[in-house]
Design a protein around this motif. Structure first.
Motif, PDB file in Angstrom:
ATOM      1  N   ALA A   1       9.552  -4.611   2.008  1.00 47.51           N
ATOM      2  CA  ALA A   1       9.997  -5.772   1.234  1.00 47.51           C
ATOM      3  C   ALA A   1      11.452  -5.621   0.811  1.00 47.51           C
ATOM      4  CB  ALA A   1       9.097  -5.957   0.013  1.00 47.51           C
ATOM      5  N   ASP A   2      11.827  -4.429   0.404  1.00 54.43           N
ATOM      6  CA  ASP A   2      13.218  -4.194   0.011  1.00 54.43           C
ATOM      7  C   ASP A   2      14.162  -4.369   1.199  1.00 54.43           C
ATOM      8  OD1 ASP A   2      12.359  -3.664  -2.551  1.00 54.43           O
ATOM      9  OD2 ASP A   2      12.435  -1.475  -2.334  1.00 54.43           O
ATOM     10  N   LEU A   3      13.737  -3.936   2.376  1.00 55.31           N
ATOM     11  CA  LEU A   3      14.576  -4.101   3.569  1.00 55.31           C
ATOM     12  C   LEU A   3      14.710  -5.580   3.940  1.00 55.31           C
ATOM     13  CD1 LEU A   3      13.348  -1.114   5.776  1.00 55.31           C
ATOM     14  CD2 LEU A   3      15.590  -1.374   4.686  1.00 55.31           C
ATOM     15  N   ILE A   4      13.628  -6.340   3.787  1.00 55.96           N
ATOM     16  CA  ILE A   4      13.715  -7.777   4.062  1.00 55.96           C
ATOM     17  C   ILE A   4      14.713  -8.431   3.116  1.00 55.96           C
ATOM     18  CG2 ILE A   4      12.447  -9.961   4.064  1.00 55.96           C
ATOM     19  CD1 ILE A   4       9.929  -8.318   4.820  1.00 55.96           C
ATOM     20  N   THR A   5      14.643  -8.076   1.833  1.00 50.72           N
ATOM     21  CA  THR A   5      15.592  -8.628   0.857  1.00 50.72           C
ATOM     22  C   THR A   5      17.029  -8.264   1.227  1.00 50.72           C
ATOM     23  OG1 THR A   5      13.961  -8.527  -0.939  1.00 50.72           O
ATOM     24  CG2 THR A   5      16.283  -8.587  -1.566  1.00 50.72           C
ATOM     25  N   GLU A   6      17.240  -7.005   1.572  1.00 56.90           N
ATOM     26  CA  GLU A   6      18.578  -6.532   1.925  1.00 56.90           C
ATOM     27  C   GLU A   6      19.116  -7.232   3.166  1.00 56.90           C
ATOM     28  OE1 GLU A   6      20.196  -2.417   3.904  1.00 56.90           O
ATOM     29  OE2 GLU A   6      18.813  -2.235   2.219  1.00 56.90           O
ATOM     30  N   ARG A   7      18.231  -7.483   4.127  1.00 55.79           N
ATOM     31  CA  ARG A   7      18.669  -8.050   5.403  1.00 55.79           C
ATOM     32  C   ARG A   7      18.531  -9.572   5.471  1.00 55.79           C
ATOM     33  NH1 ARG A   7      15.620  -3.582   9.361  1.00 55.79           N
ATOM     34  NH2 ARG A   7      16.633  -1.732   8.455  1.00 55.79           N
TER      35      ARG A   7
ATOM     36  N   ASP B   1       9.224 -11.740  -1.236  1.00 52.55           N
ATOM     37  CA  ASP B   1       8.396 -11.934  -2.423  1.00 52.55           C
ATOM     38  C   ASP B   1       6.932 -12.150  -2.049  1.00 52.55           C
ATOM     39  OD1 ASP B   1      10.541 -11.632  -4.113  1.00 52.55           O
ATOM     40  OD2 ASP B   1      11.005 -13.773  -4.175  1.00 52.55           O
ATOM     41  N   THR B   2       6.690 -12.809  -0.919  1.00 52.34           N
ATOM     42  CA  THR B   2       5.312 -12.968  -0.447  1.00 52.34           C
ATOM     43  C   THR B   2       4.686 -11.604  -0.177  1.00 52.34           C
ATOM     44  OG1 THR B   2       5.784 -15.127   0.541  1.00 52.34           O
ATOM     45  CG2 THR B   2       3.867 -13.937   1.385  1.00 52.34           C
ATOM     46  N   LEU B   3       5.435 -10.735   0.480  1.00 50.55           N
ATOM     47  CA  LEU B   3       4.935  -9.395   0.749  1.00 50.55           C
ATOM     48  C   LEU B   3       4.660  -8.655  -0.558  1.00 50.55           C
ATOM     49  CD1 LEU B   3       4.248  -6.951   2.462  1.00 50.55           C
ATOM     50  CD2 LEU B   3       6.715  -6.548   2.788  1.00 50.55           C
ATOM     51  N   ARG B   4       5.547  -8.777  -1.520  1.00 49.49           N
ATOM     52  CA  ARG B   4       5.339  -8.089  -2.805  1.00 49.49           C
ATOM     53  C   ARG B   4       4.074  -8.589  -3.500  1.00 49.49           C
ATOM     54  NH1 ARG B   4      11.248  -8.824  -2.953  1.00 49.49           N
ATOM     55  NH2 ARG B   4      12.184  -6.773  -2.552  1.00 49.49           N
ATOM     56  N   TRP B   5       3.800  -9.873  -3.395  1.00 43.52           N
ATOM     57  CA  TRP B   5       2.570 -10.413  -3.989  1.00 43.52           C
ATOM     58  C   TRP B   5       1.337  -9.772  -3.340  1.00 43.52           C
ATOM     59  CZ3 TRP B   5       0.827 -13.368  -7.940  1.00 43.52           C
ATOM     60  CH2 TRP B   5      -0.490 -13.814  -7.859  1.00 43.52           C
ATOM     61  N   HIS B   6       1.338  -9.718  -2.019  1.00 39.50           N
ATOM     62  CA  HIS B   6       0.186  -9.160  -1.324  1.00 39.50           C
ATOM     63  C   HIS B   6       0.040  -7.661  -1.585  1.00 39.50           C
ATOM     64  CE1 HIS B   6       0.424 -12.754   1.634  1.00 39.50           C
ATOM     65  NE2 HIS B   6      -0.383 -13.003   0.626  1.00 39.50           N
ATOM     66  N   ILE B   7       1.144  -6.975  -1.781  1.00 37.63           N
ATOM     67  CA  ILE B   7       1.087  -5.552  -2.124  1.00 37.63           C
ATOM     68  C   ILE B   7       0.297  -5.359  -3.419  1.00 37.63           C
ATOM     69  CG2 ILE B   7       2.475  -3.600  -2.951  1.00 37.63           C
ATOM     70  CD1 ILE B   7       4.679  -4.590  -0.982  1.00 37.63           C
TER      71      ILE B   7
END
Length: 483
Positions: free
Chosen positions: A81-87, A115-121
């Protein structure tokens, strides 16, 4: 700003068993920039051998991933998720290049995906079972376990958000995945998968393929490795894939098309309703399965609503997605352009009036002017066929019950919208509109914290919210007698 400012198109490869590779036989298909109609790259088309390798990898990956402690799984996914945000800015630029939407929309889509990924996490940490009170000497429990390898299929209209809804749910639940993304927007999907790979996902847990759709779906669905089929796309294709899954007794998750009605009631603010509805209508050039697409307006508000809607439509700036003033890009492919022309011509032939737009601009690219149609008869194709284009038919009604009957008359039931200042009318709309998603006094899109999905021909199962993991988990009853 011309497309010369666009980024260089990246090389696209399959991702199987933790490795990026070309198709086994080297076959590719062209990738076209919809703003210029120029070929910008190539996408590899997986062979049967490639697909079998992906399935084998998914089977191996599932054995690893399901046994990985949830804390360790979620740590890897948080890094993704952090990499998606960064990229996100880079992913957005690639998306605009191959799909056409304005750069701001593409970058925003990538950011929301994280953010979708963070929710599912977080939901993965709450996939609780339970213990049921039982007689002495017996332990009766319910467990929630990952269903197994998932075959997922996604279209081109949301090239990062669409794949990630499947990937993030499956991986959070402990499943492995083989995902077939669109051959029209492959580099965006590959950029998303690279975030997961670079986060340290074990080989085989996530596999990305492209290829001839029928060949890929036949192979993936029929394989004994696959335990769930997840699809987003058109109703006809969804029915076909669901039938294939049924033949081999596999569950499926179907998020299919719609033809969303917008009911503007007699007590609504017509100016506010028109502005909000027009903004939603032309988002992503109308290429959204939940896009408002049939505007039913009370006769006392019809003229004021229509006038304001036309004004809002004429403020839309159509152009290359990299131009800073563009608010609507091209349609994503020639098929959608042809459909827009066909539906407009049919409506006019049957007596509709083009209030604005209605034509393809004289320029390269799959552009179509934002279009408002009035005097649209019930038998016009656009009243029953999902346009998936920037077309807005507006028709008046005299009685709310009649409007509800018209709104519910189609076999679709994905999204619906209503505008009213009355709590009683809002409750009537909530109770009687046949849709899985209803928005009142706004036309908001999907959100990761709440479920989305359809009824009737618009599919079954839900994505988003606490319900998102349901399809990816099986419920097991365990009865343990002691002694």
């Amino acid at each position: 700003m011309s497309t010369s400012t666009a980024p260089e198109y990246p090389a696209v490869r399959l991702y199987i068993a933790g490795e990026w590779r070309d198709a086994d036989d080297g076959r590719t298909a062209p990738v076209v920039n919809p703003a210029t109609e120029e070929t910008i790259g190539a996408v590899p088309l997986a062979t049967t051998a490639d697909l079998d390798d992906a399935l084998e990898a998914a089977a191996d990956g599932f054995r690893t991933w399901r046994r990985t402690p949830v804390a360790q799984r979620t740590a890897i996914l948080r890094k993704a998720a952090d990499l998606i945000t960064e990229r996100a800015p880079k992913i957005g630029r690639v998306m605009t290049l191959e799909q056409g939407k304005p750069l701001k929309e593409g970058t925003g889509e990538a950011a929301r995906t994280a953010d979708t990924l963070r929710w599912h996490i977080e939901d993965a940490r709450r996939a609780y079972g339970r213990t049921i009170p039982s007689p002495p000497g017996t332990i009766l429990s319910v467990r929630r376990e990952p269903i197994g390898p998932v075959a997922a299929f996604v279209p081109w209209n949301f090239p990062v958000g669409g794949p990630n809804r499947k990937i993030s749910s499956a991986l959070a639940a402990g499943c492995s995945t083989v995902i077939k993304a669109s051959e029209e927007t492959p580099a965006t999907a590959a950029a998303l998968v690279a975030c997961y790979a670079d986060a340290g996902l074990p080989p085989g847990v996530l596999n990305l393929v492209f290829g001839e759709p029928a060949d890929v779906s036949d192979r993936l669905i029929a394989s004994p490795v696959t335990r769930l089929v997840a699809f987003t796309g058109s109703v006809p294709v969804g029915k076909l894939l669901a039938a294939k899954a049924g033949e081999v007794m596999k569950p499926s998750l179907m998020e299919l098309g719609g033809h969303a009605p917008v009911i503007v009631c007699a007590d609504a603010d017509p100016v506010k309703a028109a502005r909000r509805a027009a903004q939603a209508k032309f988002f992503n050039a109308g290429q959204v399965c939940t896009s408002p697409s049939r505007f039913l307006v009370h006769e006392s508000r019809y003229e004021e609503f229509t006038a304001e809607f036309v004004k809002a439509t004429e403020r839309v700036v159509v152009g290359d997605g990299f131009a800073p003033d563009t608010t609507m890009g091209p349609l994503s492919n020639e098929r959608r352009l042809a459909a827009a022309e066909r539906l407009t011509a049919d409506a006019v032939r049957r007596g509709a009036t083009v209030r604005t737009g209605g034509l393809r601009p004289e320029r390269a690219g799959y552009f179509f002017a934002p279009t408002v149609l009035t005097d649209v008869p019930d038998d016009a194709l656009i009243m029953s066929e999902e346009p998936f284009a920037p077309l807005a038919p507006i028709v008046p009604f005299a009685d709310l019950d009649d409007a509800l009957a018209l709104a519910n008359s189609l076999p679709y039931g994905l999204a619906a919208y209503g505008f009213t200042e009355s709590a009683a009318t809002a409750e009537k709309l909530s109770a009687e509109l046949e849709a899985g998603i209803l928005s009142i006094n706004h036309c908001g899109g999907s959100v990761h914290e709440a479920p989305s999905g359809g009824v009737k021909d618009s599919g079954y199962g839900r994505e988003g919210g606490p319900e998102a993991l349901d399809a990816y988990l099986v419920t097991k009853r365990v009865s343990h007698q002691l002694g």
